[in-house]
Design a protein around this motif. Structure first.
Motif, PDB file in Angstrom:
ATOM      1  N   SER B 161       0.851  -1.189   0.000  1.00  0.00           N
ATOM      2  CA  SER B 161       0.000   0.000   0.000  1.00  0.00           C
ATOM      3  C   SER B 161       0.888   1.240   0.000  1.00  0.00           C
ATOM      4  CB  SER B 161      -0.886   0.002   1.244  1.00  0.00           C
ATOM      5  OG  SER B 161      -0.112   0.390   2.364  1.00  0.00           O
ATOM      6  N   GLY B 162       0.270   2.385  -0.303  1.00  0.00           N
ATOM      7  CA  GLY B 162       1.052   3.620  -0.393  1.00  0.00           C
ATOM      8  C   GLY B 162       1.838   3.912   0.868  1.00  0.00           C
ATOM      9  N   GLY B 163       1.174   3.767   2.032  1.00  0.00           N
ATOM     10  CA  GLY B 163       1.842   4.057   3.294  1.00  0.00           C
ATOM     11  C   GLY B 163       2.958   3.074   3.572  1.00  0.00           C
ATOM     12  N   GLN B 164       2.708   1.793   3.249  1.00  0.00           N
ATOM     13  CA  GLN B 164       3.759   0.791   3.433  1.00  0.00           C
ATOM     14  C   GLN B 164       4.932   1.066   2.500  1.00  0.00           C
ATOM     15  OE1 GLN B 164       1.252  -2.605   2.689  1.00  0.00           O
ATOM     16  NE2 GLN B 164       1.301  -3.228   4.840  1.00  0.00           N
ATOM     17  N   GLN B 165       4.589   1.489   1.266  1.00  0.00           N
ATOM     18  CA  GLN B 165       5.661   1.800   0.317  1.00  0.00           C
ATOM     19  C   GLN B 165       6.538   2.922   0.856  1.00  0.00           C
ATOM     20  OE1 GLN B 165       4.473   2.605  -3.709  1.00  0.00           O
ATOM     21  NE2 GLN B 165       3.259   0.743  -3.883  1.00  0.00           N
ATOM     22  N   GLN B 166       5.892   3.938   1.457  1.00  0.00           N
ATOM     23  CA  GLN B 166       6.678   5.063   1.960  1.00  0.00           C
ATOM     24  C   GLN B 166       7.565   4.615   3.125  1.00  0.00           C
ATOM     25  OE1 GLN B 166       7.933   7.431   0.695  1.00  0.00           O
ATOM     26  NE2 GLN B 166       6.667   9.254   0.814  1.00  0.00           N
ATOM     27  N   ARG B 167       7.025   3.735   3.967  1.00  0.00           N
ATOM     28  CA  ARG B 167       7.874   3.240   5.068  1.00  0.00           C
ATOM     29  C   ARG B 167       8.992   2.361   4.522  1.00  0.00           C
ATOM     30  NH1 ARG B 167       4.082   0.478   8.854  1.00  0.00           N
ATOM     31  NH2 ARG B 167       2.439   0.958   7.339  1.00  0.00           N
ATOM     32  N   LEU B 168       8.695   1.650   3.400  1.00  0.00           N
ATOM     33  CA  LEU B 168       9.754   0.865   2.753  1.00  0.00           C
ATOM     34  C   LEU B 168      10.858   1.797   2.259  1.00  0.00           C
ATOM     35  CD1 LEU B 168      10.815  -1.843   1.688  1.00  0.00           C
ATOM     36  CD2 LEU B 168       9.477  -1.469  -0.382  1.00  0.00           C
ATOM     37  N   CYS B 169      10.435   2.939   1.717  1.00  0.00           N
ATOM     38  CA  CYS B 169      11.443   3.892   1.227  1.00  0.00           C
ATOM     39  C   CYS B 169      12.271   4.445   2.385  1.00  0.00           C
ATOM     40  CB  CYS B 169      10.790   5.034   0.460  1.00  0.00           C
ATOM     41  SG  CYS B 169      10.073   4.476  -1.095  1.00  0.00           S
TER      42      CYS B 169
END
Ligand SMILES: Nc1ncnc2c1ncn2[C@@H]1O[C@H](COP(=O)(O)OP(=O)(O)OP(=O)(O)O)[C@@H](O)[C@H]1O
Ligand SMILES: [Mg+2]
Lengths: 458, 263
Positions: B161-169
């Motif tokens: 998800s978008g939020g997970q992607q940002q935390r991945l980044c």
């Protein structure tokens, strides 16, 4: 009346219809409404279309029916009874009669043709006038019908719009229908071929020598595997070994390293390369590259080296394909979001690490699709192989030996004395069909890959 | 390396310090004479109206402006007293020390594991597979993503998800153990719940890294930062303790902006 004059006349009628209808529309009683639904010129277009289109449509149909009618009339003539029964001679005679009918003072070889000339002329004249009269009548009828329909509230605008849409649709269908027609005729001739030679012999036979065909077993010398191999070897292996690395590297340079100024002049030059006529590449392959390749092979100790080597044709074909691969790769690398590149650079990766680890993997589907399209172009390429490849069908892994391709063989089979029923000639159609199907499949797969890939980034 | 070298004379004691920075795109000036210090144990927020140069200035701090052909940076920017624009500064090393998280999550089209392992691989931080596993796990834990993805590390990073992607980044950025993390509107593409998670994460990361965050959201700046810088038309109008800026701004323009009367 000559067809040209007739078309001119109909166009003139259309113009008159346009002017009259427009003039009439300008004088419409608006009945208090501020604006008409349609502009006067649109009423004009509506009536003009009704004047011109039905007449043209009729002429198109008539043009295909009337020769049959003329033939029918000529056959009624008593002299026609003496026509030979055999198709070919009969056609020749009738053709000659028609020629005499058209050229005043022409002499006939055959008295029978002379006799039939007069009835032919009469029939052509009669049906010619019938068609002309009918077309003009139709133009008038169509125009009059449309003219009675226009009035203040008439929606000429929408009608014209719909007619324009139809015309555009027909125009776009013509390309599709032509392709379909080509495919069907290929299929038809191929079916005739496969009536004489088994599919299995053709697709899996390894012996190809169409010059000497045993009438009892034509399939024995029409095995196309050497051609398939040669095509694959030259177009998909040698050419791609040249085109993929160079195309890819030039795309990487142009998208990632080149200054905008360099890119501005280098990209158009690459694109111009793609527009060089293939026959020029053919010269280059046959006159420059092939001797050089042979000399190289001889100096390497291969005394048997052919001056029509697979390598020469493949190398030049590869060079020809470079701009194509480069521009496809360029597009797909440029389609990778800039955020990917920035993300990698911000991690401290260098440009080349970014290209290798992020951009190329992300662009890979697009690059693969580009390569598939390039292969489909390479295996369909004819001129280079006609000029530089060999006619001898051999299966070899040695690029210095000669190899032949499907396209080269099609040309060889169809040029020279042709009997249109022999397995030899028909084989050309079967080869064409095979090539068509393979190319089509490559294109479909490539387009599917590109489509999947586009969706991934939207 | 720098730890062994004596601190340069102009070491101010700040993690990063910028003096009289000007940035040009071609002939137009986007940043005018900005001077600012960034400290280790603080979260620094950059606020200001759209187009005022927040992103431009942020990108001078890890030389990402080098990737824009028309951009030119003047002035003096130091990391631990070292001039980051000096010819002896290696951009690769600099960006490993000053990480960046972008506005739109931009995970690579690779697996979650490979996304996090990307930086350590480039910089050769892991000697073995076990080392790398350790780095990946630690980074994902710090980014608060470990529990959600530990069973599917081989799935594609873009499938999150978008939020997970940002935390991945964020995990990707901290995997190379940076000293400073720059975040350019990291929550603007996220919903409130994902935003709250990121803010919580910023709280936890504070102290370990110097964090600079660009945001359009006043409440967010007030919640996550200890220092706030207000930019306007390419200049730094006011810089100070976040509470002061929000309760007691010294400049009229700052006051107008944070009370929403700007425009
Ligand atoms: N690559 C570029 N080339 C030319 N001008 C640019 C470029 N990037 C930004 N600018 C200009 O520099 C100025 C500052 O832009 P910047 O992106 O830093 O603003 P910002 O404060 O981050 O705005 P936002 O809040 O909308 O992100 C703007 O006037 C912008 O048009
Ligand atoms: Mg910005």
């Amino acid at each position: 009346m000559s067809p040209f004059a007739l078309l001119f006349l109909i166009a003139g009628l259309g113009l008159i219809a346009w002017l009259t209808a427009r003039a009439r529309a300008m004088r419409f009683d608006r009945g208090g409404a501020k604006r008409l639904h349609s502009l006067p010129s649109q009423h004009g277009w509506y009536v003009a279309m009704w004047t011109v289109l039905p007449a043209l449509l009729f002429l198109a149909v008539w043009g295909s029916v009337s020769p049959g009618l003329v033939r029918e009339a000529v056959m009624q003539h008593p002299a026609a009874k003496q026509l030979p029964a055999f198709d070919f001679e009969r056609e020749a005679l009738l053709g000659e009669a028609s020629r005499i009918a058209h050229t005043p003072g022409a002499k006939a070889f055959d008295p029978l043709a002379e006799q039939l000339a007069e009835p032919t002329r009469a029939a052509e004249k009669r049906y010619g006038w019938t068609g002309t009269a009918a077309a003009i009548l139709l133009a008038f009828a169509g125009g009059a019908f449309a003219f009675t329909r226009i009035r203040a509230g008439f929606r000429a605008r929408s009608r014209v719009e719909r007619a324009v849409m139809l015309i555009l649709l027909v125009a776009s269908l013509i390309a599709i229908l032509t392709t379909l027609g080509i495919f069907l005729s290929l299929l038809w001739e191929s079916l005739r071929f496969f009536g004489q030679v088994s599919v299995f012999d053709f697709l899996f036979g390894t012996h190809w020598s169409p010059q000497v065909i045993d009438p009892a077993d034509p399939g024995a010398s029409l095995g196309a595997v050497p051609l398939f191999w040669g095509t694959f070897f030259i177009g998909a292996v040698i050419a791609m070994i040249v085109a993929i690395p160079f195309g890819l590297m030039s795309a990487i340079y142009l998208t990632q390293y080149a200054a905008p100024r360099v890119r501005r002049w280098m990209k158009p030059i690459l694109e111009i390369l793609a527009g060089v006529p293939t026959v020029v590449y053919g010269y280059f392959a046959a006159l420059t590259v092939a001797p050089a390749v042979r000399d190289l092979a001889v100096s390497l100790g291969m005394t048997y080296a052919s001056s029509e080597s697979a390598l020469a044709a493949g190398l030049v074909m590869g060079v020809m394909i470079i701009p194509f691969v480069s521009s496809m790769a360029d597009d797909s690398i440029a389609a990778v979001p800039a955020a990917m590149r920035d993300g990698s650079l911000a991690m401290g990766a260098t440009t080349s690490e970014t290209i290798r680890r992020v951009l190329l993997p992300a662009a890979l589907p697009g690059v693969v699709a580009g390569v598939l399209l390039a292969v489909s172009r390479a295996i369909g390429e004819t001129m280079i192989v006609v000029m530089a490849a060999s006619g001898a069908a051999t299966i070899t892994l040695n690029p210095f030996e000669s190899a032949t391709t499907v396209t080269k063989q099609i040309v060889d089979l169809l040029t020279g004395e042709a009997e249109f029923d022999s397995p030899k000639t028909l084989a050309a159609f079967a080869l064409g069909l095979t090539l068509f199907v393979v190319t089509l499949l490559l294109n479909i797969v490539a387009l599917a890959v590109v489509k999947r890939y586009r969706e991934a980034y939207e | 390396m720098t730890e062994t070298a004596p601190a340069p004379a102009n070491d101010t004691g700040h993690k990063m310090s910028a003096k009289n920075v000007n940035v040009f795109y071609g002939s137009t000036q986007a940043i005018r004479d900005v001077s600012i210090d960034i400290d280790m144990d603080h979260v620094t927020a950059f606020i200001g109206p759209s187009g005022c140069g927040k992103s431009t200035f942020l990108r001078t701090l890890n030389r990402m402006n080098d990737t824009v052909a028309s951009a030119r940076v003047e002035g003096d920017i130091r990391l631990d007293g070292e001039d980051i624009y000096s010819p002896s500064m290696d951009v690769v090393q600099l960006r490993a020390r000053v990480g960046m998280v972008f506005q739109k999550p931009n995970p690579f089209p690779k697996s979650i594991y490979e996304n996090v392992a990307y930086g350590p691989r480039i910089h050769g931080l892991a000697a073995s597979k076990a080392d790398m596993d350790g780095i990946v796990e630690r980074s994902l834990k710090r980014a608060g993503l470990w529990e959600e993805v530990k069973d599917r590390l081989s799935d594609s990073g873009t499938a999150l998800s978008g939020g997970q992607q940002q935390r991945l980044c964020i995990a990707r950025a901290i995997a190379v153990d940076p000293e400073v993390i720059l975040m350019d509107e990291p929550c603007s593409a996220l919903d409130p719940i994902a935003t709250a998670k990121i803010e919580e994460l910023i709280h936890e990361l504070r102290g370990r890294y110097a964090i600079v965050i660009v945001t359009h959201n006043m409440q967010q700046a007030a919640r996550v930062s200890q220092r706030t810088a207000f930019f306007h038309l390419g200049t730094l109008v006011e810089y100070g303790v976040t509470d002061d800026i929000f309760t007691n701004p010294r400049q009229e323009r700052t006051k107008d902006y944070i009370t929403g009367r700007y425009g």
